[in-house]
Design an enzyme around this catalytic site. Structure first.
Site, PDB file in Angstrom:
ATOM      1  CD  GLU A 121      -9.678  31.575 -36.650  1.00 16.76           C
ATOM      2  OE1 GLU A 121      -8.634  31.482 -35.969  1.00 16.76           O
ATOM      3  OE2 GLU A 121      -9.995  32.599 -37.296  1.00 16.76           O
ATOM      4  CG  HIS A 126     -13.902  31.514 -40.915  1.00 20.11           C
ATOM      5  ND1 HIS A 126     -13.127  32.570 -40.495  1.00 20.11           N
ATOM      6  CD2 HIS A 126     -14.994  32.071 -41.487  1.00 20.11           C
ATOM      7  CE1 HIS A 126     -13.727  33.715 -40.802  1.00 20.11           C
ATOM      8  NE2 HIS A 126     -14.859  33.428 -41.417  1.00 20.11           N
ATOM      9  CG  ASN A 159     -11.494  41.165 -39.596  1.00 23.24           C
ATOM     10  OD1 ASN A 159     -11.193  42.155 -40.241  1.00 23.24           O
ATOM     11  ND2 ASN A 159     -12.159  40.151 -40.139  1.00 23.24           N
ATOM     12  CB  SER A 196     -13.910  39.055 -44.868  1.00 26.70           C
ATOM     13  OG  SER A 196     -14.652  39.840 -43.947  1.00 26.70           O
ATOM     14  CB  SER A 205     -16.585  41.048 -40.510  1.00 30.54           C
ATOM     15  OG  SER A 205     -15.175  41.008 -40.421  1.00 30.54           O
ATOM     16  CB  CYS A 259      -3.431  36.657 -38.915  1.00 30.77           C
ATOM     17  SG  CYS A 259      -2.915  37.156 -40.565  1.00 30.77           S
ATOM     18  CB  CYS A 272      -6.588  31.123 -43.318  1.00 32.89           C
ATOM     19  SG  CYS A 272      -5.220  32.231 -42.916  1.00 32.89           S
TER      20      CYS A 272
END
Length: 577
Positions: A124, A72, A218, A260, A216, A188, A94
């Site tokens: 992030e 992050h 995402n 993740s 999480s 991404c 990343c």
């Protein structure tokens, strides 16, 4: 009744890179190791790292330690604080996040304000705000746009795991409010692909299982997208959550995982779903499926493959197949691979949950059977001759030497590899030569000519074929090997490079056998044996396209290459009368 795994399930590139950095650092075991906050939003992965001695750096400050910056990323001020405390920083940010950070730094210097489209409070987003230097604003939804202050010009970036559709909608709203804007789509591609694939997969199945941490972002988005399709959807963190009534009533089940979510968690979920779906199959089908699973997981099928290879080797060299020699090959390979699986049972917990479950159920039986098989192989070799017995005994002794420390204690601090077992690829080479030892060399000991060109040719063929098979499974279990700290060829040079290397070896094997046969140096059986490397190439295609999920069936397909070799020899014998 089937389980369909999404192609994009599992660690994304950035998370995989961060995990590999942490595991490599943990395996080196040099000083105290921390991650700046949880490395990933997955409790199973965090717990695994904790067991390897990797702690999470919370509000407490540390010094003289290695601090790994997670995928992050962190704010510049936090990075400076960590470094000033005397710590070594290992940056696992990343690359996609690092790009967003670089954009912010440049645009803020150019006089722009920053608008970050993402989840307020996310690690992030907090890091990106730090790069905005107090000139950044977070927008979670279209309603937040109305709360923005008067801004003359702004750059807009997105949290890398943001929904692209939501991002575009927010951008259009901002466009009507701020006259001068620069838009940077920092989402991404992996995130977009996952979200797109959830929609596509939901159309093909009766239910969806989304695997990932509940915190999480995402993974939660994937779950929401799946729900929006109207398909029954389940968000779980681990396989134990599947043990509730209802899932087994669905015919086809799709599985998607967050960026993740470790592969070993996904594998356990898939294994559990398959187990639940077995209840819907007929008793006769389950009976034959259990037999097939037992044959593969116990290495009996692989041992039959060794018999098949041995038969082809004997026919190729013009040696009359002997039940004694074939039996030695069977017992030896069964014993060696059963003991190998016992030694690798820890790794299998992360790479092959079906094998782990099987071994727990049959551990004593397999160990006793392997011991008896070892004694049977030695006894049969003694019947063949004393030299054969010594050769086979030496092969077993090499297996023992392979696992013991051979570096004196006073030199261990200077030498990285203390055992032959520690050398990358050593197991693959040892297994390959062990097969060749039993399948090619021992059978020729009682012949008048020990090493003809035919013997050398089939020796090369066997070594390369078994070596390729061994490396294929190293690729499959790369995550488990990295977790337990075992260095393999795929870990050293990378899985893609390893696959290319094996493809080249398969082509070289086929070319070598073709030329040897074309020049009349070996029997025309050499043409038939080209089926083996061709079969390997086909398996590579299956592996790369993920037409078959890694597991018992995949292993059976790979090991069928040995059966194909023996079948080719049999067909050749029929052809020549």
């Amino acid at each position: 009744m089937k389980v369909k795994l999404a192609k994009t399930a599992g660690f994304c590139m950035g998370v995989r890179r961060a995990m590999n950095i942490v595991l490599d650092a943990a395996n080196r075991k040099k000083g105290k190791l921390y991650t700046y906050g949880p490395l990933v939003h997955n409790p199973q992965a965090v717990e695994m790292l904790k067991q390897k001695g990797v702690d999470i750096l919370g509000n407490n400050s540390v010094s003289n330690a290695t601090v790994i910056l997670r995928a992050h990323g962190v704010a510049p001020g936090e990075r400076k604080k960590i470094k000033d405390a005397g710590n070594v920083i290992c940056d696992a940010t990343c690359p996609h996040v690092a790009r967003a950070q670089a954009i912010l730094k440049r645009e803020i210097r150019g006089g722009y304000k920053a608008i970050i489209v993402g989840d307020r409070g996310h690690a992030e987003v907090n890091g990106l705000l730090g790069y905005a230097g107090g000139k950044g604003f977070v927008v979670e939804n279209i309603a937040d746009v109305e709360g923005l202050p008067e801004i003359d010009k702004a750059c807009i970036i997105a949290q890398t795991t943001q929904d692209r559709k939501i991002f575009r909608g927010i951008v259009e709203k901002i466009r009507s409010k701020i006259p001068d804007i620069k838009i940077f789509d920092t989402i991404c591609d992996s995130t977009s692909m996952r979200q797109r694939e959830v929609l596509e997969l939901a159309e093909e199945v009766d239910a969806m299982v989304i695997v990932g941490g509940r915190n999480s972002a995402n993974t939660k988005r994937l779950y929401e997208i799946s729900l929006s399709t109207g398909v029954p959807s389940f968000h779980i963190e681990e396989e134990g959550e599947l043990d509730h009534p209802g899932l087994e009533k669905y015919e086809n089940i799709g599985v998607m995982a967050g960026a993740s979510t470790p592969n070993w968690v996904i594998n356990k979920v898939i294994d559990r779903i398959k187990y639940l779906l077995k209840k819907r199959k007929s008793r006769l089908y389950r009976f034959f499926e259990s037999i097939g699973e037992f044959m593969v997981e116990s290495t009996l099928y692989l041992s039959l493959g060794a018999v098949s290879m041995c038969y082809a080797s004997l026919v190729f060299q013009g040696i009359k197949p002997s039940a004694t020699i074939l039996s030695i090959a069977f017992f030896y390979v069964f014993a060696v691979h059963a003991f190998n699986r016992y030694n690798e049972r820890l790794k299998d917990e992360f790479s092959d949950p079906a094998r782990t479950r099987f071994f727990k159920d049959h551990e004593k039986t397999l160990i006793v059977s392997a011991t008896i098989a070892s004694l049977a192989a030695l006894y049969l070799s003694y019947i063949l001759g004393f030299i054969d017995f010594i050769f086979l005994l030496f092969s077993y002794l090499m297996g023992i030497i392979y696992s013991i420390r051979i570096v004196p204690e006073r030199l261990q601090s200077y030498i990285k590899y203390k055992r032959l077992k520690d050398l990358p690829g050593s197991k693959d080479f040892l297994v390959s030569f062990a097969w060749a030892w039993v399948i090619v060399l021992i059978p020729v000991l009682n012949q008048e000519v020990y090493f003809s060109y035919k013997t050398v040719s089939v020796l090369v063929f066997v070594v390369l074929t078994v070596f390729i098979r061994s490396i294929v499974f190293d690729i499959v279990s790369i995550e488990g090997d990295r977790i337990i700290g075992r260095e393999t060829i795929p870990i050293i040079i990378g899985p893609k490079q390893t696959q290319m290397m094996l493809l080249i070896l398969a082509i070289m094997t086929g070319t070598f056998m073709f030329l040897s046969t074309a020049f009349g140096l070996v029997p025309t059986l050499g043409y038939y044996l080209i089926l083996s490397p061709a079969f390997i190439v086909m398996c590579f295609y299956i592996f790369q396209k993920r037409r078959v999920q890694v597991g018992t069936l995949f292993e059976a397909i790979i090991d069928s290459n040995f059966i194909v070799t023996g079948l080719a020899a049999f067909l050749w014998q029929l052809a020549i009368g």
